[in-house]
Design a protein around this motif. Structure first.
Motif, short mmCIF file in Angstrom:
data_model
loop_
_atom_site.label_atom_id
_atom_site.label_comp_id
_atom_site.label_asym_id
_atom_site.label_seq_id
_atom_site.Cartn_x
_atom_site.Cartn_y
_atom_site.Cartn_z
N ALA A 58 0.84 -1.21 0.00
CA ALA A 58 0.00 0.00 0.00
C ALA A 58 0.87 1.26 0.00
O ALA A 58 0.57 2.23 -0.71
N ALA A 59 1.96 1.25 0.77
CA ALA A 59 2.86 2.40 0.82
C ALA A 59 3.54 2.61 -0.54
O ALA A 59 3.64 3.74 -1.02
N ALA A 60 3.99 1.53 -1.15
CA ALA A 60 4.63 1.64 -2.48
C ALA A 60 3.63 2.16 -3.51
O ALA A 60 3.99 3.01 -4.34
N ASP A 61 2.41 1.67 -3.47
CA ASP A 61 1.37 2.17 -4.39
C ASP A 61 1.10 3.65 -4.17
O ASP A 61 0.95 4.42 -5.12
N PHE A 62 1.03 4.06 -2.90
CA PHE A 62 0.81 5.47 -2.56
C PHE A 62 1.93 6.33 -3.14
O PHE A 62 1.68 7.35 -3.78
N VAL A 63 3.18 5.93 -2.90
CA VAL A 63 4.32 6.71 -3.40
C VAL A 63 4.31 6.76 -4.92
O VAL A 63 4.46 7.83 -5.52
N MET A 95 11.94 -3.22 3.04
CA MET A 95 11.07 -3.81 2.01
C MET A 95 10.50 -2.73 1.10
O MET A 95 10.43 -2.91 -0.12
N LEU A 96 10.08 -1.61 1.68
CA LEU A 96 9.54 -0.51 0.88
C LEU A 96 10.63 0.08 -0.01
O LEU A 96 10.39 0.34 -1.20
N ALA A 97 11.83 0.26 0.52
CA ALA A 97 12.93 0.78 -0.30
C ALA A 97 13.19 -0.15 -1.48
O ALA A 97 13.38 0.31 -2.61
N SER A 98 13.18 -1.45 -1.24
CA SER A 98 13.40 -2.42 -2.33
C SER A 98 12.27 -2.38 -3.34
O SER A 98 12.51 -2.47 -4.55
N ALA A 99 11.04 -2.26 -2.86
CA ALA A 99 9.89 -2.18 -3.78
C ALA A 99 10.00 -0.94 -4.66
O ALA A 99 9.73 -1.00 -5.87
N LEU A 100 10.38 0.17 -4.08
CA LEU A 100 10.51 1.41 -4.86
C LEU A 100 11.70 1.35 -5.81
O LEU A 100 11.65 1.91 -6.91
N TRP A 101 12.76 0.67 -5.42
CA TRP A 101 13.95 0.57 -6.26
C TRP A 101 13.69 -0.28 -7.50
O TRP A 101 14.24 -0.03 -8.56
N GLY A 102 12.84 -1.26 -7.37
CA GLY A 102 12.58 -2.19 -8.47
C GLY A 102 11.70 -1.60 -9.56
O GLY A 102 11.40 -0.40 -9.58
N GLN A 103 11.28 -2.45 -10.44
CA GLN A 103 10.43 -2.03 -11.55
C GLN A 103 9.00 -1.86 -11.04
O GLN A 103 8.51 -2.66 -10.25
N THR A 137 6.52 13.48 -0.86
CA THR A 137 5.78 12.23 -0.99
C THR A 137 6.26 11.21 0.05
O THR A 137 5.45 10.54 0.68
N VAL A 138 7.57 11.12 0.22
CA VAL A 138 8.11 10.20 1.24
C VAL A 138 7.66 10.64 2.62
O VAL A 138 7.24 9.82 3.45
N ARG A 139 7.74 11.94 2.89
CA ARG A 139 7.28 12.46 4.19
C ARG A 139 5.82 12.10 4.43
O ARG A 139 5.45 11.60 5.50
N ASP A 140 4.97 12.30 3.42
CA ASP A 140 3.55 11.98 3.55
C ASP A 140 3.33 10.48 3.73
O ASP A 140 2.47 10.06 4.51
#
Length: 184
Positions: free
Chosen positions: A10-15, A70-78, A52-55
């Motif tokens: 959910a956090a990755a989708d939000f970002v 995990m979130l950092a990895s999700a954002l780093w990927g495709q 966006t990261v702050r929010d």
């Protein structure tokens, strides 16, 4: 999915959604040209990425160490299979790690190594080094620092010039102390 994985997703989708909404096509074209097409771009500003990261951290308050990495990895990927990684998502991962560097451990060096290997932009590699790796290493206890020293010694001998440069920069910026050097 587990609870933690649901929160990270959910956090990755939000970002991702927010960064897409903040972007402009002309800025995306500029970033794409500057990075020679190595990474896709949404055209979001650095300020929009930071906001966006702050929010996201306000919205998803319960991100602990595991959730953060995990979130950092999700954002780093495709963002989706078959697509190119996106510069602003990767920058958001760096900002997230900068913000939560006190949660990171010596065992996260392997993940950060992967980020350095695949950064594809100096605008991502430099803040990873200066604002994530240096404070991470500075905050380690003696035992963890010795373990980190083994990793950095391996980086010094790695065939990837980015890792060798990172190890050299870290050695200059932060006296790791007794970093074992392999003899040639």
């Amino acid at each position: 999915m587990t609870g933690a994985a649901d929160v990270v997703s959910a956090a990755a989708d939000f970002v991702d959604r927010t960064l897409q909404n903040e972007g402009t096509w002309y800025h995306a074209d500029d970033v794409g040209a500057r990075l020679e097409g190595m990474l896709a771009s949404y055209g979001s500003s650095v300020g929009a990425v930071r906001g966006t990261v702050r929010d996201a951290l306000r919205k998803f308050k319960d991100l602990d160490h595991d959730g953060t990495v995990m979130l950092a990895s999700a954002l780093w990927g495709q963002p989706r299979p078959g697509s190119r990684p996106v510069f602003e998502r990767r920058l958001a991962a760096v900002v997230l790690l900068q913000t939560r560097v006190q949660l990171l451990r010596h065992s996260d060096l392997t993940r950060l190594e992967g980020f350095l290997r695949s950064a594809q932009a100096v605008e991502l590699a430099e803040p990873l080094l200066a604002d994530v790796l240096v404070p991470l290493l500075a905050g380690l206890g003696e035992r963890e620092r010795q373990r980190a020293g083994v990793v950095l010694a391996r980086w010094q001998e790695d065939p990837d010039p980015r890792l060798r440069a990172a190890a050299l920069a870290l050695e200059k910026d932060l006296p790791i102390g007794n970093v074992p050097r392999r003899s040639p």
